[in-house]
Write a protein that holds these residues in place. Sequence first.
Motif, short mmCIF file in Angstrom:
data_model
loop_
_atom_site.label_atom_id
_atom_site.label_comp_id
_atom_site.label_asym_id
_atom_site.label_seq_id
_atom_site.Cartn_x
_atom_site.Cartn_y
_atom_site.Cartn_z
N GLY A 118 0.78 -1.23 0.00
CA GLY A 118 0.00 0.00 0.00
C GLY A 118 0.81 1.28 0.00
O GLY A 118 0.24 2.37 -0.02
N THR A 119 2.14 1.19 0.03
CA THR A 119 2.94 2.41 0.02
C THR A 119 2.98 3.00 -1.39
O THR A 119 2.87 2.29 -2.40
N ASP A 120 3.18 4.31 -1.43
CA ASP A 120 3.26 4.98 -2.73
C ASP A 120 4.46 4.50 -3.53
O ASP A 120 4.38 4.29 -4.75
N TRP A 121 5.59 4.31 -2.86
CA TRP A 121 6.81 3.97 -3.61
C TRP A 121 6.70 2.59 -4.26
O TRP A 121 7.15 2.40 -5.40
N TYR A 122 6.08 1.62 -3.58
CA TYR A 122 6.02 0.29 -4.18
C TYR A 122 5.05 0.25 -5.36
O TYR A 122 5.26 -0.50 -6.31
N SER A 123 4.04 1.09 -5.32
CA SER A 123 3.11 1.13 -6.45
C SER A 123 3.79 1.61 -7.73
O SER A 123 3.26 1.38 -8.83
N ARG A 124 4.96 2.24 -7.61
CA ARG A 124 5.69 2.72 -8.78
C ARG A 124 6.78 1.76 -9.25
O ARG A 124 7.49 2.06 -10.22
N VAL A 125 6.94 0.63 -8.59
CA VAL A 125 7.94 -0.36 -9.00
C VAL A 125 7.38 -1.17 -10.17
O VAL A 125 6.41 -1.90 -10.03
N GLY A 126 7.98 -1.01 -11.33
CA GLY A 126 7.52 -1.72 -12.51
C GLY A 126 8.15 -3.09 -12.65
O GLY A 126 9.06 -3.46 -11.88
N PRO A 127 7.71 -3.88 -13.63
CA PRO A 127 8.24 -5.24 -13.82
C PRO A 127 9.75 -5.26 -14.02
O PRO A 127 10.43 -6.21 -13.62
N GLU A 128 10.29 -4.20 -14.65
CA GLU A 128 11.73 -4.17 -14.92
C GLU A 128 12.56 -4.00 -13.65
O GLU A 128 13.77 -4.26 -13.65
N ASP A 129 11.93 -3.57 -12.56
CA ASP A 129 12.64 -3.37 -11.30
C ASP A 129 12.22 -4.36 -10.22
O ASP A 129 12.57 -4.19 -9.05
N ALA A 130 11.46 -5.37 -10.60
CA ALA A 130 11.03 -6.39 -9.64
C ALA A 130 12.07 -7.51 -9.57
O ALA A 130 12.72 -7.84 -10.56
N ASP A 131 12.24 -8.06 -8.39
CA ASP A 131 13.14 -9.19 -8.20
C ASP A 131 12.48 -10.44 -8.77
O ASP A 131 11.34 -10.77 -8.42
N ALA A 132 13.19 -11.15 -9.64
CA ALA A 132 12.63 -12.34 -10.28
C ALA A 132 12.52 -13.52 -9.33
O ALA A 132 11.83 -14.50 -9.62
N GLY A 133 13.19 -13.45 -8.17
CA GLY A 133 13.09 -14.53 -7.18
C GLY A 133 13.89 -15.76 -7.52
O GLY A 133 13.69 -16.82 -6.93
N GLY A 154 8.52 5.31 6.85
CA GLY A 154 7.87 6.24 5.94
C GLY A 154 8.75 6.71 4.81
O GLY A 154 8.31 7.48 3.95
N VAL A 155 10.02 6.27 4.78
CA VAL A 155 10.91 6.71 3.72
C VAL A 155 10.38 6.24 2.36
O VAL A 155 9.73 5.20 2.26
N SER A 156 10.62 7.04 1.34
CA SER A 156 10.21 6.69 -0.01
C SER A 156 11.39 6.05 -0.72
O SER A 156 12.44 6.66 -0.85
#
Length: 337
Positions: A118-133, A154-156
């Motif tokens: 629900g944080t603002d910063w995570y909502s802006r993480v696109g597929p190219e910046d996601a960890d593939a696991g 609260g850090v962004s």
Amino acid sequence: MNFQSVGEALIRPGQLLADRSTLAAVARWTQAVSEADGVCVAHLAPGVDPCELAAELSARGLRASPNHVFRGQPLFFGGPASRPFPVEPIAYRPARNRSAATVAVLDTGVVKHPWWSGTDWYSRVGPEDADAGEGQQAGHGTFVAGMLARLAPGVSLRVRRVLDGDGIGDEASVIRALHRMREDPPDVINLSFGGHTFDDRPPPLLNDAIAALSDTVTVACAGNTASDRPFWPAALPAVVGVAALEATGRQRAAYSGYGTWVDACARGDWLESSYLDLGEFGGFATWSGTSFAAALVSGTIAAGAAAEPAKEVVRRLLDAEDARHFPDLGVVVPVSL
């Protein structure tokens, strides 16, 4: 993994990094050039040694280097820094308020986690910046992000994936990510990776990219090398290089890099944070390495940067008269999670 070893340095074969003014000087050795986000990669003709060419160009006052390979820094096999271990869920209530401080995390990316749901910063993480696991260092960026979130509630976070799941990336990718931050610089940049250069000299284009972010504090790990050989980017003058202390905080962790180029140190052993929800891991882990000592220092600076400029925070942190110092490890940053 397309790289070769030159001494203890790793490089991309046949690639030379250069600025535009240097391209004409390397034209006769070049088959093709790719340019993006402020860095040119010259793809050299077969048989041309990028290290020898870079040394020749540097002697002529031109800015060039091989495309060095960087690695995330739990990679020290046979010690506690080698891999993560599962732990029970860690109680933490994320802050919903958005801090004025922003931290850029250049790493393996992040995965979805309850701590930042629900944080603002995570909502802006696109597929190219996601960890593939997948890979030996999958979850490395997620672990770093959790430490920052806990230390500076609260850090962004601004996540940029520059390492693959095995913790491998290169200088060109890092420079490009840094160039893209120039229009909207973060308060702090965390670089929990690095490597040696072929000549032990600072990589000029990476140095330029970091120095250009003059109002940003850049923090990087000193490496899990157990040596005093300069480790880049931590050894750059514009970077806060961070070594690791063992769990008691009384001495250097056996795996940690050290030297006159190190600015600060923090605990690096058996730290707990967010991780992948995969296999024996339920979203949490304990891990060791200079990567995470650097994240502790970045988080401490980010917490202070909510009230004053990050540059001022780090000046007070490094110059405090009552701070403890260790030879070749710098100022001790006392942090607890």
